[in-house]
Scaffold this active site. Structure first.
Site, PDB file in Angstrom:
ATOM      1  N   SER A 134       0.826  -1.218   0.000  1.00  0.00           N
ATOM      2  CA  SER A 134       0.000   0.000   0.000  1.00  0.00           C
ATOM      3  C   SER A 134       0.858   1.265   0.000  1.00  0.00           C
ATOM      4  O   SER A 134       0.451   2.289  -0.570  1.00  0.00           O
ATOM      5  CB  SER A 134      -0.971   0.008   1.184  1.00  0.00           C
ATOM      6  OG  SER A 134      -0.310   0.262   2.397  1.00  0.00           O
ATOM      7  N   ASN A 135       2.024   1.224   0.629  1.00  0.00           N
ATOM      8  CA  ASN A 135       2.897   2.409   0.581  1.00  0.00           C
ATOM      9  C   ASN A 135       3.440   2.621  -0.831  1.00  0.00           C
ATOM     10  O   ASN A 135       3.516   3.750  -1.317  1.00  0.00           O
ATOM     11  CB  ASN A 135       4.028   2.276   1.600  1.00  0.00           C
ATOM     12  CG  ASN A 135       3.586   2.692   2.989  1.00  0.00           C
ATOM     13  OD1 ASN A 135       3.382   3.872   3.251  1.00  0.00           O
ATOM     14  ND2 ASN A 135       3.386   1.726   3.876  1.00  0.00           N
ATOM     15  N   LEU A 152      18.507  -6.268   6.323  1.00  0.00           N
ATOM     16  CA  LEU A 152      19.463  -6.338   5.213  1.00  0.00           C
ATOM     17  C   LEU A 152      20.862  -6.595   5.757  1.00  0.00           C
ATOM     18  O   LEU A 152      21.318  -5.911   6.671  1.00  0.00           O
ATOM     19  CB  LEU A 152      19.428  -5.040   4.413  1.00  0.00           C
ATOM     20  CG  LEU A 152      18.150  -4.860   3.578  1.00  0.00           C
ATOM     21  CD1 LEU A 152      17.985  -3.405   3.150  1.00  0.00           C
ATOM     22  CD2 LEU A 152      18.146  -5.791   2.368  1.00  0.00           C
ATOM     23  N   ASN A 207      13.691   3.736   5.434  1.00  0.00           N
ATOM     24  CA  ASN A 207      12.633   2.798   5.805  1.00  0.00           C
ATOM     25  C   ASN A 207      11.470   3.578   6.415  1.00  0.00           C
ATOM     26  O   ASN A 207      11.672   4.614   7.048  1.00  0.00           O
ATOM     27  CB  ASN A 207      13.183   1.807   6.848  1.00  0.00           C
ATOM     28  CG  ASN A 207      12.139   0.798   7.307  1.00  0.00           C
ATOM     29  OD1 ASN A 207      11.424   0.209   6.495  1.00  0.00           O
ATOM     30  ND2 ASN A 207      12.057   0.588   8.623  1.00  0.00           N
ATOM     31  N   HIS A 263       8.397   3.053   9.201  1.00  0.00           N
ATOM     32  CA  HIS A 263       8.024   2.163  10.311  1.00  0.00           C
ATOM     33  C   HIS A 263       6.798   2.745  11.008  1.00  0.00           C
ATOM     34  O   HIS A 263       6.750   3.955  11.283  1.00  0.00           O
ATOM     35  CB  HIS A 263       9.195   2.049  11.294  1.00  0.00           C
ATOM     36  CG  HIS A 263       8.918   1.091  12.408  1.00  0.00           C
ATOM     37  ND1 HIS A 263       9.116  -0.274  12.269  1.00  0.00           N
ATOM     38  CD2 HIS A 263       8.432   1.278  13.658  1.00  0.00           C
ATOM     39  CE1 HIS A 263       8.769  -0.879  13.400  1.00  0.00           C
ATOM     40  NE2 HIS A 263       8.355   0.042  14.259  1.00  0.00           N
TER      41      HIS A 263
HETATM   42  C1  GRF Z   1       3.811  -0.584   6.835  1.00  0.00           C
HETATM   43  O1  GRF Z   1       3.113  -0.455   8.033  1.00  0.00           O
HETATM   44  C2  GRF Z   1       5.239  -0.108   6.970  1.00  0.00           C
HETATM   45  O2  GRF Z   1       5.376   0.963   7.841  1.00  0.00           O
HETATM   46  C3  GRF Z   1       5.913  -1.324   7.567  1.00  0.00           C
HETATM   47  O3  GRF Z   1       5.306  -2.423   6.898  1.00  0.00           O
HETATM   48  C4  GRF Z   1       3.991  -2.048   6.459  1.00  0.00           C
HETATM   49  C5  GRF Z   1       3.944  -2.279   5.001  1.00  0.00           C
HETATM   50  O4  GRF Z   1       2.682  -2.028   4.445  1.00  0.00           O
HETATM   51  N1  GRF Z   1       7.350  -1.266   7.442  1.00  0.00           N
HETATM   52  P1  GRF Z   1       2.513  -1.976   2.871  1.00  0.00           P
HETATM   53  O5  GRF Z   1       3.113  -3.256   2.307  1.00  0.00           O
HETATM   54  O6  GRF Z   1       3.198  -0.759   2.351  1.00  0.00           O
HETATM   55  O7  GRF Z   1       1.022  -1.944   2.655  1.00  0.00           O
END
Ligand code: GRF
Length: 191
Positions: free
Chosen positions: A17-18, A91, A105, A107
């Site tokens: 989703s990001n 990594l 990253n 988080h």
């Molecule tokens: C997100 O909550 C991100 O912060 C974390 O993993 C999740 C990934 O979500 N590192 P998506 O795959 O981007 O939907």
């Protein structure tokens, strides 16, 4: 002399989703690499015509060699900024040796709180609720070999509501992740 804009590569492992949020916002992505086959993030990449590759651990002698291959793939694609967007493994040194660019990253907590080994997915939000913290949030940080511990670039706060369960909290945090990521990348890509 103007500095060239960074070329962005994205590492993913799952839902994507990001990745989707940044592609929908028009952020240019050079390449996507997943450590897992068949994940939704790969469909998101192909839907936006971004070249995507799968480099599973099983295809390599060990994790360090696989991470080296990821780093080389980024370097070969001319990537200078690597985003971990839901990438679910630490990594190893091979990655940092093969990819000299910057790696960041996202988080879903206010690091250093609720970060480190095991703090992925709903576990992060369960940890926040168990702690009784009145607020949580999102952190974007530089990636170093130590998990969730690199210098912080951006944070946004999200209140914990009295009725929250891990799922409702995760959903509110995720919406803020998308906003913060698009804004932060816009700044970074502007150079
Ligand atoms: C997100 O909550 C991100 O912060 C974390 O993993 C999740 C990934 O979500 N590192 P998506 O795959 O981007 O939907």
């Amino acid at each position: 002399m103007t500095r060239a804009a960074p070329r962005l590569g994205v590492l993913v492992s799952g839902r994507g989703s990001n990745l989707e949020a940044i592609l929908d916002a028009g952020v240019p992505v050079v390449t996507v690499i997943s450590n897992r086959p068949g994940v939704r993030a790969l469909e998101v990449a192909s839907g936006h015509r971004v070249p995507a590759f799968v480099l599973p651990r099983a295809d390599f002698a060990d994790a360090d060699s696989r991470d080296g291959a990821i780093g080389r793939r980024l370097t070969d694609a001319g990537v200078t900024l690597c985003l971990l967007a839901g990438y679910d493994q630490r990594l190893r040194d091979g990655f940092f040796a093969a990819f000299p660019g910057r790696t960041i990253n996202i988080h879903p907590s206010l690091l250093p709180a609720h970060g480190g080994p095991g703090m992925v997915g709903l576990a992060v939000h369960q940890s926040v609720l168990a702690s009784g913290d009145p607020e949580t949030g999102v952190t974007i940080h530089e990636v170093t070999p130590e998990l969730d511990a690199g210098p912080i670039l951006a944070q946004v706060r999200v209140p914990v509501l009295p009725d929250d369960d891990p799922e409702t909290l995760a959903a509110r945090v995720l919406a803020e992740e998308h906003r913060l990521l698009v804004g932060t990348l816009a700044d970074l890509l502007r150079g």
